[in-house]
Design a protein around this motif. Sequence first.
Motif, PDB file in Angstrom:
ATOM      1  N   GLY A  20       0.797  -1.213   0.000  1.00  0.00           N
ATOM      2  CA  GLY A  20       0.000   0.000   0.000  1.00  0.00           C
ATOM      3  C   GLY A  20       0.831   1.265   0.000  1.00  0.00           C
ATOM      4  N   GLY A  21       1.951   1.301   0.805  1.00  0.00           N
ATOM      5  CA  GLY A  21       2.784   2.507   0.858  1.00  0.00           C
ATOM      6  C   GLY A  21       3.428   2.808  -0.472  1.00  0.00           C
ATOM      7  N   ALA A  22       3.913   1.749  -1.179  1.00  0.00           N
ATOM      8  CA  ALA A  22       4.538   1.968  -2.489  1.00  0.00           C
ATOM      9  C   ALA A  22       3.503   2.379  -3.513  1.00  0.00           C
ATOM     10  CB  ALA A  22       5.258   0.698  -2.934  1.00  0.00           C
ATOM     11  N   ALA A  23       2.278   1.842  -3.380  1.00  0.00           N
ATOM     12  CA  ALA A  23       1.226   2.195  -4.323  1.00  0.00           C
ATOM     13  C   ALA A  23       0.888   3.674  -4.242  1.00  0.00           C
ATOM     14  CB  ALA A  23      -0.021   1.355  -4.039  1.00  0.00           C
ATOM     15  N   SER A  24       0.864   4.231  -3.019  1.00  0.00           N
ATOM     16  CA  SER A  24       0.533   5.647  -2.875  1.00  0.00           C
ATOM     17  C   SER A  24       1.581   6.538  -3.517  1.00  0.00           C
ATOM     18  CB  SER A  24       0.370   6.000  -1.389  1.00  0.00           C
ATOM     19  OG  SER A  24       1.599   5.813  -0.707  1.00  0.00           O
ATOM     20  N   LEU A  25       2.843   6.083  -3.564  1.00  0.00           N
ATOM     21  CA  LEU A  25       3.895   6.877  -4.186  1.00  0.00           C
ATOM     22  C   LEU A  25       3.751   6.931  -5.693  1.00  0.00           C
ATOM     23  CD1 LEU A  25       7.042   5.786  -2.130  1.00  0.00           C
ATOM     24  CD2 LEU A  25       5.694   7.858  -1.886  1.00  0.00           C
ATOM     25  N   LEU A  26       2.972   5.974  -6.284  1.00  0.00           N
ATOM     26  CA  LEU A  26       2.769   5.974  -7.735  1.00  0.00           C
ATOM     27  C   LEU A  26       1.839   7.093  -8.177  1.00  0.00           C
ATOM     28  CD1 LEU A  26       2.387   2.147  -8.382  1.00  0.00           C
ATOM     29  CD2 LEU A  26       4.391   3.569  -8.823  1.00  0.00           C
ATOM     30  N   VAL A  27       0.971   7.543  -7.293  1.00  0.00           N
ATOM     31  CA  VAL A  27      -0.036   8.531  -7.681  1.00  0.00           C
ATOM     32  C   VAL A  27       0.218   9.903  -7.071  1.00  0.00           C
ATOM     33  CG1 VAL A  27      -1.817   6.812  -8.081  1.00  0.00           C
ATOM     34  CG2 VAL A  27      -1.523   7.747  -5.782  1.00  0.00           C
ATOM     35  N   ARG A  28       1.050   9.985  -6.029  1.00  0.00           N
ATOM     36  CA  ARG A  28       1.365  11.295  -5.481  1.00  0.00           C
ATOM     37  C   ARG A  28       2.767  11.260  -4.889  1.00  0.00           C
ATOM     38  NH1 ARG A  28      -1.957   9.125  -1.378  1.00  0.00           N
ATOM     39  NH2 ARG A  28      -0.998   9.148   0.692  1.00  0.00           N
ATOM     40  N   PRO A  29       3.505  12.363  -4.967  1.00  0.00           N
ATOM     41  CA  PRO A  29       4.873  12.385  -4.424  1.00  0.00           C
ATOM     42  C   PRO A  29       4.855  12.332  -2.911  1.00  0.00           C
ATOM     43  CG  PRO A  29       4.204  14.585  -5.092  1.00  0.00           C
ATOM     44  CD  PRO A  29       3.117  13.642  -5.547  1.00  0.00           C
ATOM     45  N   PRO A  30       5.962  11.879  -2.301  1.00  0.00           N
ATOM     46  CA  PRO A  30       6.006  11.849  -0.841  1.00  0.00           C
ATOM     47  C   PRO A  30       5.982  13.257  -0.273  1.00  0.00           C
ATOM     48  CG  PRO A  30       8.161  11.412  -1.766  1.00  0.00           C
ATOM     49  CD  PRO A  30       7.210  11.418  -2.915  1.00  0.00           C
ATOM     50  N   GLN A  31       5.430  13.375   0.915  1.00  0.00           N
ATOM     51  CA  GLN A  31       5.374  14.667   1.576  1.00  0.00           C
ATOM     52  C   GLN A  31       6.777  15.091   1.996  1.00  0.00           C
ATOM     53  OE1 GLN A  31       2.772  16.713   1.999  1.00  0.00           O
ATOM     54  NE2 GLN A  31       1.541  15.275   0.790  1.00  0.00           N
ATOM     55  N   PRO A  32       7.199  16.311   1.645  1.00  0.00           N
ATOM     56  CA  PRO A  32       8.529  16.751   2.056  1.00  0.00           C
ATOM     57  C   PRO A  32       8.602  16.949   3.559  1.00  0.00           C
ATOM     58  CG  PRO A  32       7.308  18.577   1.111  1.00  0.00           C
ATOM     59  CD  PRO A  32       6.470  17.350   0.900  1.00  0.00           C
ATOM     60  N   ARG A  33       9.774  16.704   4.100  1.00  0.00           N
ATOM     61  CA  ARG A  33       9.976  16.964   5.515  1.00  0.00           C
ATOM     62  C   ARG A  33       9.907  18.467   5.759  1.00  0.00           C
ATOM     63  NH1 ARG A  33      13.769  12.716   4.744  1.00  0.00           N
ATOM     64  NH2 ARG A  33      13.356  10.935   6.087  1.00  0.00           N
ATOM     65  N   ALA A  34       9.362  18.838   6.870  1.00  0.00           N
ATOM     66  CA  ALA A  34       9.245  20.260   7.183  1.00  0.00           C
ATOM     67  C   ALA A  34       9.517  20.465   8.660  1.00  0.00           C
ATOM     68  CB  ALA A  34       7.846  20.763   6.824  1.00  0.00           C
ATOM     69  N   GLY A  35       9.796  21.711   8.996  1.00  0.00           N
ATOM     70  CA  GLY A  35       9.985  22.074  10.400  1.00  0.00           C
ATOM     71  C   GLY A  35      11.216  21.416  10.992  1.00  0.00           C
ATOM     72  N   TRP A  36      11.019  20.858  12.164  1.00  0.00           N
ATOM     73  CA  TRP A  36      12.148  20.338  12.925  1.00  0.00           C
ATOM     74  C   TRP A  36      12.756  19.102  12.269  1.00  0.00           C
ATOM     75  CZ3 TRP A  36      11.913  15.353  14.741  1.00  0.00           C
ATOM     76  CH2 TRP A  36      10.649  14.753  14.756  1.00  0.00           C
ATOM     77  N   ARG A  37      12.026  18.412  11.364  1.00  0.00           N
ATOM     78  CA  ARG A  37      12.567  17.209  10.737  1.00  0.00           C
ATOM     79  C   ARG A  37      13.502  17.514   9.576  1.00  0.00           C
ATOM     80  NH1 ARG A  37       7.550  13.721   9.077  1.00  0.00           N
ATOM     81  NH2 ARG A  37       6.885  15.770   8.320  1.00  0.00           N
ATOM     82  N   LEU A  38      13.462  18.739   9.051  1.00  0.00           N
ATOM     83  CA  LEU A  38      14.246  19.059   7.863  1.00  0.00           C
ATOM     84  C   LEU A  38      15.739  19.093   8.161  1.00  0.00           C
ATOM     85  CD1 LEU A  38      14.442  19.990   4.918  1.00  0.00           C
ATOM     86  CD2 LEU A  38      14.144  22.341   5.731  1.00  0.00           C
ATOM     87  N   LEU A  39      16.125  19.821   9.194  1.00  0.00           N
ATOM     88  CA  LEU A  39      17.551  20.023   9.465  1.00  0.00           C
ATOM     89  C   LEU A  39      18.275  18.717   9.772  1.00  0.00           C
ATOM     90  CD1 LEU A  39      19.768  22.152   9.661  1.00  0.00           C
ATOM     91  CD2 LEU A  39      19.208  22.409  12.086  1.00  0.00           C
ATOM     92  N   PRO A  40      17.770  17.851  10.682  1.00  0.00           N
ATOM     93  CA  PRO A  40      18.485  16.587  10.923  1.00  0.00           C
ATOM     94  C   PRO A  40      18.613  15.717   9.675  1.00  0.00           C
ATOM     95  CG  PRO A  40      16.882  16.984  12.660  1.00  0.00           C
ATOM     96  CD  PRO A  40      16.619  17.995  11.600  1.00  0.00           C
ATOM     97  N   ALA A  41      17.565  15.705   8.845  1.00  0.00           N
ATOM     98  CA  ALA A  41      17.626  14.884   7.627  1.00  0.00           C
ATOM     99  C   ALA A  41      18.700  15.393   6.678  1.00  0.00           C
ATOM    100  CB  ALA A  41      16.265  14.883   6.934  1.00  0.00           C
ATOM    101  N   ARG A  42      18.797  16.710   6.501  1.00  0.00           N
ATOM    102  CA  ARG A  42      19.808  17.273   5.615  1.00  0.00           C
ATOM    103  C   ARG A  42      21.216  17.097   6.179  1.00  0.00           C
ATOM    104  NH1 ARG A  42      17.098  20.477   1.780  1.00  0.00           N
ATOM    105  NH2 ARG A  42      15.168  19.327   1.434  1.00  0.00           N
ATOM    106  N   VAL A  43      21.352  17.253   7.492  1.00  0.00           N
ATOM    107  CA  VAL A  43      22.662  17.032   8.131  1.00  0.00           C
ATOM    108  C   VAL A  43      23.112  15.595   7.918  1.00  0.00           C
ATOM    109  CG1 VAL A  43      23.854  16.899  10.349  1.00  0.00           C
ATOM    110  CG2 VAL A  43      22.407  18.864   9.838  1.00  0.00           C
ATOM    111  N   ALA A  44      22.202  14.639   8.138  1.00  0.00           N
ATOM    112  CA  ALA A  44      22.549  13.224   7.950  1.00  0.00           C
ATOM    113  C   ALA A  44      22.917  12.938   6.503  1.00  0.00           C
ATOM    114  CB  ALA A  44      21.386  12.342   8.396  1.00  0.00           C
ATOM    115  N   ALA A  45      22.196  13.559   5.566  1.00  0.00           N
ATOM    116  CA  ALA A  45      22.497  13.336   4.155  1.00  0.00           C
ATOM    117  C   ALA A  45      23.877  13.874   3.791  1.00  0.00           C
ATOM    118  CB  ALA A  45      21.426  14.000   3.284  1.00  0.00           C
ATOM    119  N   MET A  46      24.197  15.088   4.248  1.00  0.00           N
ATOM    120  CA  MET A  46      25.512  15.664   3.951  1.00  0.00           C
ATOM    121  C   MET A  46      26.629  14.862   4.599  1.00  0.00           C
ATOM    122  SD  MET A  46      25.239  18.069   1.854  1.00  0.00           S
ATOM    123  CE  MET A  46      26.989  18.408   1.982  1.00  0.00           C
ATOM    124  N   CYS A  47      26.386  14.380   5.807  1.00  0.00           N
ATOM    125  CA  CYS A  47      27.386  13.568   6.494  1.00  0.00           C
ATOM    126  C   CYS A  47      27.624  12.264   5.734  1.00  0.00           C
ATOM    127  CB  CYS A  47      26.919  13.289   7.916  1.00  0.00           C
ATOM    128  SG  CYS A  47      28.152  12.500   8.963  1.00  0.00           S
TER     129      CYS A  47
END
Length: 288
Positions: A20-47
């Motif tokens: 079901g989760g993969a099926a929903s990605l076929l019809v709509r893009p995933p929700q972007p991270r926002a607020g407090w979740r954005l900075l840790p995700a970007r830091v982890a990606a750069m690291c």
Amino acid sequence: MSEAPAAPPSASADRAGLPGGAASLLVRPPQPRAGWRLLPARVAAMCAVELQKLRHDRTELYTRAVQPALWLLIFGQTFTRIRAIPTGGIPYIDYLAPGIIAQSAMFIAIFYGIQIIWERDAGILNKLLVTPTPRSALITGKAFAAGLKSLVQAVVVIVIAAILGVALTWNPLKLLGVAVAVVLAAAFFSCLSMTIAGIVLSRDRLMGFGQAITMPLFFGSNALYPVSVMPGWLQAVSKVNPLSYQVDALRGLLLGTPAHLATDFAVLVVAALLGIAAASSLLGRLAR
């Protein structure tokens, strides 16, 4: 004759064997991270991006292990025999080992600005700056990648010290504290390097500044000798040198010597945060 209504996307996906989760990605893009979740995700990606470089070339880790090994094998064992430096009753090589861990981590981090200047010259930095990633996340990711590289170096030094008979603790909680101290100090020194890079804007100038400050930072700390044997002016330098607080924490955790762990970690955290703020503020100047 009317056409049969189209099956909903989830039903089609179910027939195709998609969850079901993969099926929903076929019809709509995933929700972007926002607020407090954005900075840790970007830091982890750069690291993660920074650490990927080690998979392709591990030469740096091998070559940088030579210098701390020589410090312990030659300097440490020689001064253990001389007994010229007061160490509170512990062998000098034991006293020296935490200082060499701190030194090797600093030497990895202090030239980190050269890499960001290379990225500027290659056009990579400008591409990173036009992404939604905050500048503080770019700097923090690079800083903690430097910390993790330094942690690998610290493990090498600890193994060499254990082979030489240094009486180190193997308490998991204390070793975790050692890892935190190494990462925080390396994050500060890498940010210091990137801050200088944002001022001098040149690899040649940065190398000159790096060589000019590494030895004063090292010899102006308690890595090689106690603060009590320093002249008064050098004691003042040691009190504002973050490397001294890192070495004090490492000795207290690894050897069980008297230490001021709360103060040591507080200084390292504040230094890392100030370093990230300073380097982030100059990142735009470096990219121009």
